[in-house]
Design a protein around this motif. Structure first.
Motif, short mmCIF file in Angstrom:
data_model
loop_
_atom_site.label_atom_id
_atom_site.label_comp_id
_atom_site.label_asym_id
_atom_site.label_seq_id
_atom_site.Cartn_x
_atom_site.Cartn_y
_atom_site.Cartn_z
N ASP A 160 0.83 -1.20 0.00
CA ASP A 160 0.00 0.00 0.00
C ASP A 160 0.87 1.25 0.00
O ASP A 160 1.64 1.46 0.93
N PRO A 161 0.74 2.07 -1.03
CA PRO A 161 1.55 3.29 -0.99
C PRO A 161 1.11 4.16 0.18
O PRO A 161 -0.07 4.34 0.42
N GLY A 162 2.07 4.67 0.91
CA GLY A 162 1.74 5.52 2.05
C GLY A 162 1.71 4.78 3.37
O GLY A 162 1.44 5.37 4.40
N ALA A 163 1.97 3.48 3.34
CA ALA A 163 1.99 2.72 4.60
C ALA A 163 3.37 2.10 4.76
O ALA A 163 3.87 1.46 3.85
N TYR A 164 3.98 2.28 5.93
CA TYR A 164 5.33 1.72 6.10
C TYR A 164 5.60 1.25 7.53
O TYR A 164 6.74 1.16 7.95
N ARG B 37 7.59 -2.02 7.52
CA ARG B 37 9.01 -1.77 7.27
C ARG B 37 9.70 -1.37 8.56
O ARG B 37 10.77 -1.86 8.90
N VAL C 20 0.70 10.52 7.05
CA VAL C 20 1.52 11.19 6.03
C VAL C 20 0.66 12.15 5.19
O VAL C 20 -0.53 12.25 5.39
N GLY D 220 4.66 10.85 10.45
CA GLY D 220 5.38 9.78 11.11
C GLY D 220 4.52 8.58 11.38
O GLY D 220 3.37 8.50 10.93
N ILE E 289 -3.41 9.00 4.70
CA ILE E 289 -2.84 10.10 3.93
C ILE E 289 -3.77 11.29 4.07
O ILE E 289 -4.92 11.26 3.66
#
Lengths: 144, 636
Positions: B219-223, B226, B377, B384, B451
């Motif tokens: 998912d873009p915007g989720a980390y 990671r 974000v 953060g 987001i």
């Protein structure tokens, strides 16, 4: 590569690993190697072709000397990631996925690098550049 | 140290590690995850090492290199312990001053402190910063304490204690009962109760079973995954071993996306250590339980995050999803019963075992227990990773923890759940966040990306962005997704380019409903959500694009013009020099003019015009037409 194939035996489950290694070693998957991998893994060349073209990690063509990657994740998008990609295309005079005429840069995009706080993010050969702007792109490219 | 073959040895080792800890007077904890390194943390580490060496303080002052501290906006940052002083956005040249003043003389350097944007107050202590104060960092607290490359740090912080308890004091049924009682639901998105999922897989009879950790956080915007893998990989590994014991699996995989090189590296190091010390392999901790974990590096395909596609990918095939049932619990990897959970789910397990289901189930809401990590974000002040109890309202997350919207702009929407989720508007800010409320609002929890969008974000453009994403990432196996997402994207493109027609909104709605009900896997079934939620909450923006050919947020290129305000322009040449197509004319100290016929609307002039002048404006609709007309008349 020969070694890697020998180690893995005739199993398809090693295919993605092998492709990663070949890609890392040569910077692309030399098409003439497909037959070799197919024979050793006891799977068809078309199967390998299908797998390697499915995933973004693999390419059948050699890339440029450096790979410029612009992050197109949502957070980068709302902070102007598309503008960065457009400007890169103009600066390098290529489209995403292509290599510049002098063979120096290949331009790519990525869905998200997970560094959303510092976007828009650009990487060159894995080195991260945060807060990219239309202004500082030129200086990033100049480093190479 | 040899292999640990008894729980007592684990405790002895822990004691030994703690008693051997160097007795530093102070320790500088440096955040050096991917974001930190991208912001220059490696230079900060070097600078501290040189400075301490130079001042002969190496035996007195420690340096601890950790991964992400969560406050990404403030990278590179350090915390000076034991006082907990937080210094933000450091440059190597700040380091000598920090050592001289703060470390040697206990003097605070105000310019390096965090300033609360609301109160303008400088805050010294990390835990007192509103961003941290309102969080409940049960999973992420160890990211402050652990060097992820050292298993000793994990052991010293109660690492593998839950595993020892499970292997020697609990039956596999006990473990599953405990996880069911905790109320833990899958953190990957859909929110299925984890304990029940484990039970399904446990109840299937088979000679071989697998468990998988889904670390293909696409998912873009989720980390957050990671961050956990980079910062505390052993917690995920411990969770997996406990799960394997409960389910009866002998082999496991961590499927990590290739876009996270540091996560792959830190997990690989951690696996190696876990094997070496007897937490993985034969006869774990001296018990009769054997379990192995392999790491599998993804190859860049969003659909791999879908569980059946992920398994196809591990098998060395294209990541095509499969019809369910049969569910992976019956027939998964190589046809064997398989249990897949997401990184954050696994990381919750050791905590549930250590502190008990009762403790855990009291956090959060009745139907969604525990904490959830969100990545906050977009257009927000405190970007953060935030870990908060379920049930906190969006308003608290965005304004109290997140510090509100950047540049005092107006909040417009928050997008949750990535390409499968939706946009939630301002009038729903008091929504308490859990799996069920988000689903009711038409979005999903997803993996936890949030987001934040302000008034300058065009919701039609956002919908187009996501459809562009899903269309590119559609694997092509089923028609509704392959062709449907493409049609949706083309219709949205048409609308954003000013070619929308009456009836387009109804067509979008129909097609979105059709895809939702007929696509094969989760990717396709949820792909229309960004369109459906923006249509539901922001229909007037679609109508403006279609009927008035205007983009109210001034984003869609084809619907706007850039214009230099004659009364504001001082003729500084900045915009003229930055224009890539030489569309701007005007001498120094004379008003500059954009030739609208040449302008490609890249926005360079808008970006470079000094903030105090703001001489470049954007216009849409009728005013835009007027400017274009004037520009062409002048030319003739």
């Amino acid at each position: 590569m020969e070694n890697k194939i020998k180690q893995s035996g005739n199993r398809q489950n090693e295919l993605v690993h092998i492709l990663h290694e070949v890609q890392e070693r040569f910077g692309y998957i030399p098409p003439e190697r497909l037959a070799e991998i197919a024979k050793k893994l006891n799977i068809s060349e078309s199967e390998i072709y299908g797998v390697l073209t499915f995933y973004k990690a693999f390419s059948l063509e050699p890339g440029g000397e450096h790979t410029v990657t612009v992050c197109m994740g949502t957070a980068c998008h709302v902070r102007g990631g598309q503008q960065i990609t457009d400007e890169m295309e103009r600066k390098l005079d290529i489209k995403v996925g292509q290599t510049s005429a002098d063979g120096k840069f290949t331009l790519e995009t990525v869905n998200c690098l997970g560094c959303c706080a510092i976007g828009p993010v650009v990487t060159v050969d894995g080195k991260y550049y945060s807060h990219a702007t239309m202004k500082n792109i030129a200086s990033i490219l100049k480093e190479y | 140290m040899k292999r640990i073959s008894h729980p007592n040895q684990l405790n002895e080792w822990k004691e030994e590690i703690i008693s051997n800890l160097p007795s530093y007077r102070k320790t500088v904890v440096i955040s050096s995850g991917t974001c930190g390194q991208a912001s220059g943390s490696l230079q900060i580490i070097d600078a501290f090492e040189q400075e301490l060496e130079k001042k002969d303080l190496k035996n007195d002052i420690g340096i601890k290199i950790t991964a992400c501290h969560g406050f990404c906006e403030m990278e590179p940052n350090v915390i000076i312990q034991p006082a907990g002083i937080f210094y933000k956005q450091l440059k190597p040249e700040n380091v000598p001053e920090i050592v001289e003043k703060t470390i040697l003389q206990d003097e605070i350097i105000p310019s390096l402190l965090y300033e609360d944007p609301a109160t303008k107050q400088k805050i010294e202590i990390q835990t007192e910063i509103p961003f941290y104060r309102r969080q409940k960092r049960f999973l992420t607290d160890n990211n402050f304490k652990i060097d992820p490359t050292l298993i000793e740090d994990y052991i010293a912080n109660d690492g593998y204690q839950a595993l020892a308890k499970v292997l020697f004091d609990m039956t596999s049924e006990d473990v599953i009962d405990e996880v069911i009682a905790s109320g833990l639901r899958g953190r990957g998105g859909a929110g299925f109760p984890s304990g029940r999922k484990w039970k399904f897989c446990r109840d299937v009879r088979a000679d071989v079973k697998y468990i998988i950790c889904n670390a293909d956080e696409g998912d873009p915007g989720a980390y957050m995954d990671r961050s956990l893998l980079e910062g505390n990989p052993h917690s995920v590994i411990e969770g997996m071993i406990i799960g394997a014991y409960a389910i009866g699996a002998t082999e496991g995989y961590i499927y990590c996306r290739m876009e996270y090189p540091m996560a792959v590296k830190n997990v690989s190091i951690a696996l190696e250590q876990a094997r070496k010390y007897g937490f993985l392999g034969e006869s774990i901790l001296g018990s009769e339980f054997n379990f192995r974990i392999h790491i599998f590096k993804g190859a860049g395909a969003f659909v791999s995050g879908e569980e059946t596609s992920l398994m196809a990918s591990i098998e060395g095939r294209r990541a095509f999803p499969q019809q369910r049932p049969p569910f992976p619990a019956e027939s998964g990897l190589w046809g064997k019963p398989t249990n897949i959970n997401n990184v954050e789910t696994w990381a919750n397990i050791p905590m549930i075992i250590n502190k008990g289901a009762e403790w855990y189930s009291e956090i959060g809401t009745r139907t969604s227990t525990g904490t959830k990590i969100f990545s906050l974000v977009g257009k927000i002040n405190n970007t953060g990773l935030v870990e908060i109890p379920m049930g906190m309202t969006l308003r608290e997350i965005i304004f109290d923890v997140g510090g509100g919207i950047k540049d005092n702009k107006k909040f417009k929407a928050v997008q949750t759940g990535g390409p499968s989720g939706g946009c939630i508007p301002a009038d729903m800010l008091d929504l308490p966040i859990d799996y069920d409320t988000l689903a009711k609002a038409g979005s999903i929890m997803g993996s936890g990306g949030m987001i934040v969008m302000d008034e300058d974000t065009c919701m039609v453009d956002v919908a187009k962005y996501f459809l562009n994403f899903t269309q590119e990432e559609s694997c092509g196996k089923c028609v509704p997704c392959r062709i449907g997402t493409r049609q949706l994207k083309e219709m949205l493109t048409k609308i954003t380019e000013g070619h929308g027609e009456e009836g387009d909104i109804e067509k979008l709605q129909d097609l979105a409903d059709a895809i939702k009900s007929s696509a094969l896997c989760g990717l396709g079934q949820t792909a229309p959500n960004p369109v459906l939620t923006t249509l539901k909450y922001f229909q007037e923006e679609y109508e403006a694009h279609i009927k008035e050919k205007s983009c109210p947020a001034l984003v869609c290129k084809e619907l706007i013009v850039y214009f230099i305000e004659p009364d504001k322009c001082v003729g500084c040449l900045l915009c003229k020099q930055s224009c890539p197509v030489d569309a701007i004319s005007g001498e120094r100290k004379q008003v500059h003019v954009i030739d609208q016929a040449l302008c490609i609307k890249c926005g360079a002039c808008f970006d470079v015009c000094p903030k105090k002048l703001m001489a470049v404006s954007k216009y849409t609709g009728k005013k835009k037409e007027k400017i274009i007309k004037q520009s062409s008349q002048k030319k003739n």
